[in-house]
Motif scaffolding. Structure first.
Motif, PDB file in Angstrom:
ATOM      1  N   LEU A  86     -34.172  22.137 -17.481  1.00 28.75           N
ATOM      2  CA  LEU A  86     -34.677  21.122 -18.408  1.00 28.75           C
ATOM      3  C   LEU A  86     -33.565  20.165 -18.820  1.00 28.75           C
ATOM      4  CD1 LEU A  86     -36.789  23.523 -20.647  1.00 28.75           C
ATOM      5  CD2 LEU A  86     -37.614  21.987 -18.848  1.00 28.75           C
ATOM      6  N   ARG A  87     -32.347  20.436 -18.341  1.00 24.98           N
ATOM      7  CA  ARG A  87     -31.166  19.655 -18.715  1.00 24.98           C
ATOM      8  C   ARG A  87     -30.806  18.568 -17.704  1.00 24.98           C
ATOM      9  NH1 ARG A  87     -27.809  21.305 -22.528  1.00 24.98           N
ATOM     10  NH2 ARG A  87     -28.232  23.230 -23.595  1.00 24.98           N
ATOM     11  N   GLU A  88     -31.193  18.751 -16.476  1.00 26.59           N
ATOM     12  CA  GLU A  88     -30.752  17.815 -15.431  1.00 26.59           C
ATOM     13  C   GLU A  88     -31.820  17.684 -14.359  1.00 26.59           C
ATOM     14  OE1 GLU A  88     -28.125  21.234 -13.128  1.00 26.59           O
ATOM     15  OE2 GLU A  88     -27.103  19.731 -14.340  1.00 26.59           O
ATOM     16  N   GLY A  89     -31.539  16.812 -13.418  1.00 24.36           N
ATOM     17  CA  GLY A  89     -32.460  16.629 -12.294  1.00 24.36           C
ATOM     18  C   GLY A  89     -33.716  15.880 -12.675  1.00 24.36           C
ATOM     19  N   HIS A  90     -34.800  16.250 -11.994  1.00 24.73           N
ATOM     20  CA  HIS A  90     -36.043  15.491 -12.157  1.00 24.73           C
ATOM     21  C   HIS A  90     -36.620  15.599 -13.564  1.00 24.73           C
ATOM     22  CE1 HIS A  90     -37.702  19.497 -11.232  1.00 24.73           C
ATOM     23  NE2 HIS A  90     -38.790  19.085 -11.841  1.00 24.73           N
ATOM     24  N   ALA A  91     -36.277  16.636 -14.312  1.00 19.17           N
ATOM     25  CA  ALA A  91     -36.799  16.786 -15.678  1.00 19.17           C
ATOM     26  C   ALA A  91     -36.383  15.616 -16.565  1.00 19.17           C
ATOM     27  CB  ALA A  91     -36.316  18.097 -16.288  1.00 19.17           C
ATOM     28  N   MET A 125     -42.902  20.666 -28.699  1.00 21.82           N
ATOM     29  CA  MET A 125     -42.068  21.310 -27.676  1.00 21.82           C
ATOM     30  C   MET A 125     -41.394  20.241 -26.802  1.00 21.82           C
ATOM     31  SD  MET A 125     -40.959  24.159 -26.418  1.00 21.82           S
ATOM     32  CE  MET A 125     -42.108  25.352 -27.072  1.00 21.82           C
ATOM     33  N   VAL A 126     -42.131  19.214 -26.449  1.00 21.19           N
ATOM     34  CA  VAL A 126     -41.550  18.131 -25.649  1.00 21.19           C
ATOM     35  C   VAL A 126     -40.426  17.451 -26.429  1.00 21.19           C
ATOM     36  CG1 VAL A 126     -42.016  15.898 -24.555  1.00 21.19           C
ATOM     37  CG2 VAL A 126     -43.645  17.780 -24.282  1.00 21.19           C
ATOM     38  N   ARG A 127     -40.653  17.157 -27.705  1.00 18.91           N
ATOM     39  CA  ARG A 127     -39.601  16.543 -28.532  1.00 18.91           C
ATOM     40  C   ARG A 127     -38.397  17.472 -28.642  1.00 18.91           C
ATOM     41  NH1 ARG A 127     -44.008  15.500 -31.664  1.00 18.91           N
ATOM     42  NH2 ARG A 127     -43.306  16.896 -33.328  1.00 18.91           N
ATOM     43  N   PHE A 128     -38.651  18.776 -28.772  1.00 17.07           N
ATOM     44  CA  PHE A 128     -37.568  19.763 -28.848  1.00 17.07           C
ATOM     45  C   PHE A 128     -36.747  19.772 -27.562  1.00 17.07           C
ATOM     46  CE2 PHE A 128     -36.265  24.130 -27.731  1.00 17.07           C
ATOM     47  CZ  PHE A 128     -35.300  24.335 -28.703  1.00 17.07           C
ATOM     48  N   VAL A 129     -37.416  19.808 -26.409  1.00 19.77           N
ATOM     49  CA  VAL A 129     -36.714  19.810 -25.117  1.00 19.77           C
ATOM     50  C   VAL A 129     -35.888  18.536 -24.969  1.00 19.77           C
ATOM     51  CG1 VAL A 129     -37.065  19.659 -22.607  1.00 19.77           C
ATOM     52  CG2 VAL A 129     -38.296  21.377 -23.944  1.00 19.77           C
ATOM     53  N   ARG A 130     -36.463  17.407 -25.314  1.00 23.62           N
ATOM     54  CA  ARG A 130     -35.740  16.133 -25.217  1.00 23.62           C
ATOM     55  C   ARG A 130     -34.493  16.160 -26.110  1.00 23.62           C
ATOM     56  NH1 ARG A 130     -37.662  13.867 -20.718  1.00 23.62           N
ATOM     57  NH2 ARG A 130     -39.730  13.004 -20.918  1.00 23.62           N
ATOM     58  N   HIS A 131     -34.645  16.652 -27.304  1.00 19.26           N
ATOM     59  CA  HIS A 131     -33.532  16.660 -28.267  1.00 19.26           C
ATOM     60  C   HIS A 131     -32.513  17.730 -27.911  1.00 19.26           C
ATOM     61  CE1 HIS A 131     -31.531  17.932 -32.019  1.00 19.26           C
ATOM     62  NE2 HIS A 131     -31.515  16.635 -32.274  1.00 19.26           N
ATOM     63  N   GLU A 132     -32.958  18.950 -27.716  1.00 14.18           N
ATOM     64  CA  GLU A 132     -32.059  20.086 -27.568  1.00 14.18           C
ATOM     65  C   GLU A 132     -31.353  20.134 -26.217  1.00 14.18           C
ATOM     66  OE1 GLU A 132     -30.614  23.573 -29.568  1.00 14.18           O
ATOM     67  OE2 GLU A 132     -31.824  21.907 -30.274  1.00 14.18           O
ATOM     68  N   PHE A 133     -32.070  19.801 -25.157  1.00 17.17           N
ATOM     69  CA  PHE A 133     -31.515  19.984 -23.821  1.00 17.17           C
ATOM     70  C   PHE A 133     -31.147  18.670 -23.119  1.00 17.17           C
ATOM     71  CE2 PHE A 133     -34.481  23.756 -24.160  1.00 17.17           C
ATOM     72  CZ  PHE A 133     -33.478  24.627 -24.553  1.00 17.17           C
ATOM     73  N   GLN A 134     -31.711  17.577 -23.571  1.00 19.53           N
ATOM     74  CA  GLN A 134     -31.470  16.320 -22.888  1.00 19.53           C
ATOM     75  C   GLN A 134     -30.734  15.302 -23.750  1.00 19.53           C
ATOM     76  OE1 GLN A 134     -35.341  15.133 -21.424  1.00 19.53           O
ATOM     77  NE2 GLN A 134     -35.438  16.867 -20.014  1.00 19.53           N
ATOM     78  N   GLY A 135     -30.425  15.669 -24.975  1.00 17.06           N
ATOM     79  CA  GLY A 135     -29.653  14.784 -25.853  1.00 17.06           C
ATOM     80  C   GLY A 135     -30.374  13.517 -26.259  1.00 17.06           C
ATOM     81  N   LYS A 136     -31.682  13.555 -26.232  1.00 14.38           N
ATOM     82  CA  LYS A 136     -32.457  12.378 -26.619  1.00 14.38           C
ATOM     83  C   LYS A 136     -33.089  12.644 -27.972  1.00 14.38           C
ATOM     84  CE  LYS A 136     -33.526  11.320 -21.817  1.00 14.38           C
ATOM     85  NZ  LYS A 136     -34.560  11.119 -20.817  1.00 14.38           N
ATOM     86  N   ASN A 137     -33.309  11.580 -28.708  1.00 15.94           N
ATOM     87  CA  ASN A 137     -33.924  11.736 -30.032  1.00 15.94           C
ATOM     88  C   ASN A 137     -35.388  11.478 -30.003  1.00 15.94           C
ATOM     89  OD1 ASN A 137     -31.535  12.463 -31.255  1.00 15.94           O
ATOM     90  ND2 ASN A 137     -30.962  10.336 -31.579  1.00 15.94           N
TER      91      ASN A 137
END
Length: 137
Positions: A86-91, A125-137
């Motif tokens: 969930l941190r890199e690649g196509h995600a 959950m989508v907002r959490f993944v974006r924030h926690e693993f992808q550094g997006k707000n």
């Protein structure tokens, strides 16, 4: 000389008496009233906006995607799966709608969560993944 000494002593006593008698401030042993001030603001805890999503991730997602969202090879129900990071690649390129659809309906080895999570929890959950693993707000 004796008269000069007496004069100096008299002058000193007079100056001392004048200085002690003309005080602009009053010194007492009584405590002074404290001016009322506005109440001190209590420290408040900022609620974690991701607390529910974090708990849901730990319960439903971390077994496959890992605590850090790195994915990798996992074994589920005697099947080996290559779980995406969930941190890199196509995600990183998926729009939110695709994440919502994937979580809701499952597919590609991922179970559906529409029967376990509400639409609000899936969006969180989508907002959490974006924030926690992808550094997006």
């Amino acid at each position: 000389m004796k008269s000069v000494t007496i004069g100096l002593i008299t002058l000193t006593i007079a100056l001392f008496a004048i200085a002690c008698g003309n005080s602009d401030t009053v010194t007492t042993n009584q405590s002074q009233p404290v001016a009322a001030t506005s109440p001190v603001a209590k420290a408040t805890v900022t609620p974690d906006e991701f607390s529910v999503a974090r708990a849901n991730y730990a319960k439903h997602c971390s077994a496959c995607h890992g605590d850090e969202g790195k994915g990798g090879l996992v074994k589920v129900d005697d099947k080996k799966l290559k779980v995406p990071s969930l941190r890199e690649g196509h995600a990183l390129g998926h729009p939110d709608e695709k994440f919502v659809k994937q979580i809701t309906n499952g597919g590609d080895g991922m179970p559906k969560f529409s029967d376990k999570l509400s639409p609000e929890e899936i969006n969180a959950m989508v907002r959490f993944v974006r924030h926690e693993f992808q550094g997006k707000n």
